[in-house]
Design an enzyme around this catalytic site. Structure first.
Site, mmCIF file in Angstrom:
data_model
loop_
_atom_site.group_PDB
_atom_site.id
_atom_site.type_symbol
_atom_site.label_atom_id
_atom_site.label_comp_id
_atom_site.label_asym_id
_atom_site.label_seq_id
_atom_site.Cartn_x
_atom_site.Cartn_y
_atom_site.Cartn_z
ATOM 1 N N HIS A 138 0.837 -1.207 0.000
ATOM 2 C CA HIS A 138 0.000 0.000 0.000
ATOM 3 C C HIS A 138 0.866 1.248 0.000
ATOM 4 O O HIS A 138 2.074 1.191 0.243
ATOM 5 C CB HIS A 138 -0.914 0.013 1.235
ATOM 6 N N ASP A 149 0.503 5.160 1.914
ATOM 7 C CA ASP A 149 -0.222 5.589 3.119
ATOM 8 C C ASP A 149 -1.366 6.557 2.833
ATOM 9 O O ASP A 149 -1.218 7.486 2.026
ATOM 10 C CB ASP A 149 0.759 6.219 4.119
ATOM 11 N N HIS A 156 4.647 0.177 -0.063
ATOM 12 C CA HIS A 156 5.488 -0.525 0.907
ATOM 13 C C HIS A 156 4.695 -1.647 1.568
ATOM 14 O O HIS A 156 3.458 -1.690 1.489
ATOM 15 C CB HIS A 156 6.076 0.432 1.944
ATOM 16 N N ARG A 184 5.925 6.526 13.761
ATOM 17 C CA ARG A 184 5.820 7.071 12.397
ATOM 18 C C ARG A 184 5.352 8.522 12.413
ATOM 19 O O ARG A 184 4.379 8.852 13.105
ATOM 20 C CB ARG A 184 4.850 6.242 11.548
HETATM 21 C C1 SIN Z 1 3.395 1.220 7.575
HETATM 22 O O1 SIN Z 1 2.653 0.743 6.722
HETATM 23 O O2 SIN Z 1 3.548 2.417 7.703
HETATM 24 C C2 SIN Z 1 4.174 0.279 8.451
HETATM 25 C C3 SIN Z 1 5.479 -0.103 7.859
HETATM 26 C C4 SIN Z 1 6.276 -0.969 8.794
HETATM 27 O O3 SIN Z 1 5.883 -1.170 9.940
HETATM 28 O O4 SIN Z 1 7.334 -1.435 8.373
#
Ligand code: SIN
Length: 303
Positions: free
Chosen positions: A120, A122, A279, A294
């Site tokens: 996906h 974000d 990602h 994050r």
């Molecule tokens: C996310 O999708 O932001 C998580 C990525 C991760 O935990 O590596």
């Protein structure tokens, strides 16, 4: 165009402003053919304007950059984020106590599922999806829990001219319904420590139309912009009608040669460009804890 050709195109672009000789304050080491570079020689707590500019260039050239051995507080993490834009407050997930611009991403040893375990980009359901996300690893498994990235510009370049022509005018509907529908929320919250809030549950879904092929506002390159987590259907078509082509694009978009993979160490920060990458967070470390913060930088309306 093959990935090698795409890489050559990147190198040519680098020669117009992103060449390694232009980096005087940082080292930049690519980690894969398509995307991703490790940045060395910096402390994110003490950046001057010239170094921030070099980081920005490396970010645009490599699409995801990784900086190891950092010691960030929520304040310095956010300060780094603000060099690139305003910060997003996630509309569904519980934020850090007293700090709504930090999203804790946590998987406890007893959790079955993680978040981000599907390819996906974000918050694409927003009218202005994220420019980038900065994930800081505080506690990471000894092995496993890597994050993978897939270059959506390389994926677009590798399509046939006929497919590009067909996709170029299409719009797709993105929705957060899996993060707001009460039954879905209950299912997700039961097996994951990163919880969706009670306030977000049951709200009308946030839905927006975006182009299927997006032009990057800084580099002008075209890339695919659909993802399995949030894209429901093409505009003017049903979900059933959209499914076969979407499934083809999801499989094509993550071909191994478009990807890179980051192995976390405590104190690492990954900063990825949501406008041209997808990602995927691997869930391959049962019984271990992974704890990250994050910061998400707001983007503009895709065109
Ligand atoms: C996310 O999708 O932001 C998580 C990525 C991760 O935990 O590596």
């Amino acid at each position: 165009m093959s990935v090698a050709d795409v890489r050559l195109a990147d190198d040519a672009q680098d020669n117009r402003g992103h060449n390694s000789v232009d980096y005087r304050h940082i080292s930049v080491t690519p980690i894969a053919g398509a995307c991703g570079a490790e940045i060395g020689g910096i402390d994110l707590n003490t950046l001057d304007a010239e170094t921030v500019e070099e980081v920005r260039r490396a970010f645009l050239a490599h699409k995801v950059i990784f900086v190891r051995d950092q010691t960030l507080t929520p304040e310095t993490h956010k300060a780094f984020g603000r060099h690139f834009g305003t910060l997003n407050i996630h509309p569904q997930y519980v934020h850090l106590d007293g700090d709504e611009e930090i999203l804790p991403i946590v998987k406890e040893p007893t959790d079955q599922h993680n978040i981000g375990g599907v390819w996906h980009s974000d918050v694409t359901f927003l009218e202005r999806p994220a420019l980038g996300s900065m994930l800081y690893g505080i506690e990471v498994p000894a092995v496993g829990g890597d994050t993978m990235f897939a270059d959506q510009q390389a994926a677009y370049d590798a399509l046939s001219d006929g497919m590009k022509e067909m996709l170029d005018g299409l719009m797709a509907l993105h929705s957060d319904r899996t993060l707001s529908d009460p039954a879905e929320v209950a299912r997700r919250n039961a097996t994951r420590s990163t919880k969706i809030t009670a306030e977000a549950t049951g709200k009308p879904p946030i839905e927006n139309l975006h182009p299927v092929v997006r032009t990057h506002p800084d580099t002008g390159r075209k890339g695919l912009f659909v993802n399995k987590a949030f894209t429901l259907r093409f505009d003017g078509m049903t979900e059933e009608e959209s499914k076969p082509l979407l499934e083809f694009l999801y499989a094509h978009a993550v071909r191994p040669e478009f990807t890179c993979r980051f192995r976390w160490t405590p104190g690492s920060l990954a900063f990825w460009d949501n406008r041209c990458l997808m990602h995927y967070a691997l869930n391959d470390y049962p019984g271990e804890r992974r704890y990250m913060h994050r910061v998400t930088v707001d983007g503009d309306r895709p065109v």
